[in-house]
Design a protein around this motif. Structure first.
Motif, mmCIF file in Angstrom:
data_model
loop_
_atom_site.group_PDB
_atom_site.id
_atom_site.type_symbol
_atom_site.label_atom_id
_atom_site.label_comp_id
_atom_site.label_asym_id
_atom_site.label_seq_id
_atom_site.Cartn_x
_atom_site.Cartn_y
_atom_site.Cartn_z
ATOM 1 N N GLU A 1 0.871 -1.108 0.068
ATOM 2 C CA GLU A 1 -0.013 -0.216 -0.039
ATOM 3 C C GLU A 1 0.954 1.339 -0.102
ATOM 4 O O GLU A 1 0.212 2.385 -0.258
ATOM 5 N N CYS A 2 2.206 1.054 0.399
ATOM 6 C CA CYS A 2 2.991 2.512 0.474
ATOM 7 C C CYS A 2 4.160 2.111 0.100
ATOM 8 O O CYS A 2 4.734 1.256 0.521
ATOM 9 N N TRP B 1 -1.822 14.899 -4.901
ATOM 10 C CA TRP B 1 -2.682 13.532 -5.137
ATOM 11 C C TRP B 1 -2.156 13.246 -6.631
ATOM 12 O O TRP B 1 -2.024 14.251 -7.385
ATOM 13 N N GLU C 1 -4.410 10.281 -8.867
ATOM 14 C CA GLU C 1 -5.050 9.125 -8.956
ATOM 15 C C GLU C 1 -5.558 8.878 -7.505
ATOM 16 O O GLU C 1 -5.896 9.820 -6.610
ATOM 17 N N ASN C 2 -5.464 7.688 -6.833
ATOM 18 C CA ASN C 2 -5.912 7.293 -5.544
ATOM 19 C C ASN C 2 -4.561 7.274 -4.697
ATOM 20 O O ASN C 2 -4.610 6.961 -3.522
ATOM 21 N N TRP C 3 -3.381 7.828 -5.294
ATOM 22 C CA TRP C 3 -2.065 7.801 -4.428
ATOM 23 C C TRP C 3 -2.008 9.362 -3.797
ATOM 24 O O TRP C 3 -2.118 10.346 -4.612
ATOM 25 N N ASN D 1 0.647 11.619 -2.223
ATOM 26 C CA ASN D 1 2.129 11.702 -2.274
ATOM 27 C C ASN D 1 2.921 12.906 -1.565
ATOM 28 O O ASN D 1 2.416 13.919 -1.440
ATOM 29 N N HIS E 1 4.540 7.383 -1.371
ATOM 30 C CA HIS E 1 3.435 7.130 -2.263
ATOM 31 C C HIS E 1 2.477 6.268 -1.359
ATOM 32 O O HIS E 1 2.808 4.973 -1.248
ATOM 33 N N ASP F 1 -1.240 4.578 -1.094
ATOM 34 C CA ASP F 1 -2.478 4.144 -1.974
ATOM 35 C C ASP F 1 -3.535 4.488 -0.868
ATOM 36 O O ASP F 1 -3.929 3.420 -0.032
ATOM 37 N N SER G 1 -6.724 4.293 -1.341
ATOM 38 C CA SER G 1 -8.058 3.463 -1.424
ATOM 39 C C SER G 1 -7.785 1.830 -0.884
ATOM 40 O O SER G 1 -8.741 1.396 -0.653
ATOM 41 N N LYS G 2 -6.504 1.806 -0.277
ATOM 42 C CA LYS G 2 -6.284 0.564 0.357
ATOM 43 C C LYS G 2 -6.319 0.921 1.822
ATOM 44 O O LYS G 2 -5.883 -0.288 2.782
#
Length: 346
Positions: free
Chosen positions: A75-76, A272, A274-276, A278, A287, A289, A291-292
């Motif tokens: 996830e990261c 941002w 997308e869903n990341w 940063n 980075h 994520d 969404s997770k």
């Protein structure tokens, strides 16, 4: 090269021709193989297998000069530039690099294979050392930067080149099992009392083992909301944006089964994609994520120097993704600015 390996090499070559920017990790997921199995198919073209003498290799990375250290989980991703100074492998429990730039806690028993890799593109060559676990997942990668010593890299690779240059790599499947006991099977009062009387943040792991609780279960069973409070994951963005705007120095811990990598200092550019979410600074990138992200907690632990406050982020399995602290050292109380920032999140 056996038939299966030859076929895998061809499948990856086709994927790369169709999608030249596809990362090897994502390609491995699509092809339903481990990343290390896919990487090994590139021996001897762009990849050299190294001896499994991990501590010796790491102890000589300093000769490369300024490099980029990369440690990630699902996830990261944590990327930190610097020089690998002060290696310490004297403890049987964890190896260390402790300095302002490259700060690692290394669990060498989880490491299984090492490679030198030269990724070629139309514009450049990207050289790296890559280390993998028994399950074929990447544990740690070290990339050369424009400031690195390429001649030293070539010498290191020649010194540690393995006699085995087979393009096959065996892996072991490691099942992720997080067995959580029922709350009523746990001595909750004893657990809460011991938490309230902690003297060192590092003793928290021992507390989990003593009472046989998972980390997220421990947060649910905390002595009070003061010690552990669930918050919305959007607070991560608020935390990092505020730390950047107010220039509050923080610590960012990201790890996997074999390594934990730490950044300490101010962060400046956050954004941002997308869903990341940063952090994109010259010497530090993260980075995440979003969404997770399944759970986010404010956690307070007593120490001899006063309370230490963190924001801890977990996936759906209850595995820790990333931890954020205010910059601190033993013997020095937590930053007031960090305490105020955390208070604004709750």
């Amino acid at each position: 090269m056996n038939t299966a390996t030859s076929s895998l090499k061809e499948k990856w070559a086709l994927l790369k021709s169709e999608r030249p920017h596809l990362r090897i990790r994502n390609a491995a997921q699509e092809l339903e193989v481990s990343e290390v199995a896919l990487l090994a198919t590139q021996i001897p073209d762009t990849t050299i297998r190294l001896k499994s003498d991990f501590t010796a290799i790491l102890s000589e990375v300093q000769t490369l000069g300024k490099v980029m250290a990369l440690t990630r989980n699902n996830e990261c991703v944590h990327e930190r530039k610097g020089i690998y100074l002060n290696p310490d492998f004297s403890s049987p429990h964890a190896g260390l690099f402790v300095n302002a730039d490259i700060d690692l806690r290394i669990f060498i028993g989880q490491w299984a294979s090492a490679f030198a890799v030269v990724e070629k593109s139309e514009r450049m060559e990207r050289k790296s050392l890559q280390f993998f676990g028994k399950d074929g997942e990447a544990i740690h990668k070290i990339y050369l930067t424009p400031a690195s010593d390429e001649a030293a890299f070539d010498l290191l690779v020649a010194k540690f080149k393995s006699e085995d240059q087979s393009p096959e790599q065996a892996v072991e499947k490691i099942e992720i099992q997080i067995d959580e006991r029922m709350d009523d099977e746990i001595d909750v009062k004893g657990f809460q009392n011991d938490w309230e009387n902690l003297q060192d943040t590092h003793h928290f792991f021992s507390l989990l083992k003593k009472y046989q609780v998972t980390r997220t279960q421990a947060l649910r069973l905390a002595p009070s909301a003061h010690y552990a409070q669930a918050i919305d994951k959007q607070a991560i963005v608020t935390l990092l944006e505020t730390a950047a705007s107010q220039q509050i120095p923080i610590m960012v811990f990201v790890g996997n089964r074999g390594n934990i990598q730490i950044h300490t200092g101010e962060v400046k550019k956050t954004m941002w994609h997308e869903n990341w979410y940063n952090i994109l600074d010259p010497d530090f990138n993260m980075h995440l994520d979003m969404s997770k992200v399944a759970q986010t907690w404010i956690v307070r632990k007593p120490t001899e120097d006063g309370e230490v406050t963190s924001v801890e982020v977990f996936n759906e399995m209850g595995e820790i993704i990333v931890q954020f602290f205010g910059k601190r050292k033993p013997g020095i109380p937590e930053l007031t600015s960090w305490k105020e920032l955390i208070a604004s999140l709750s």
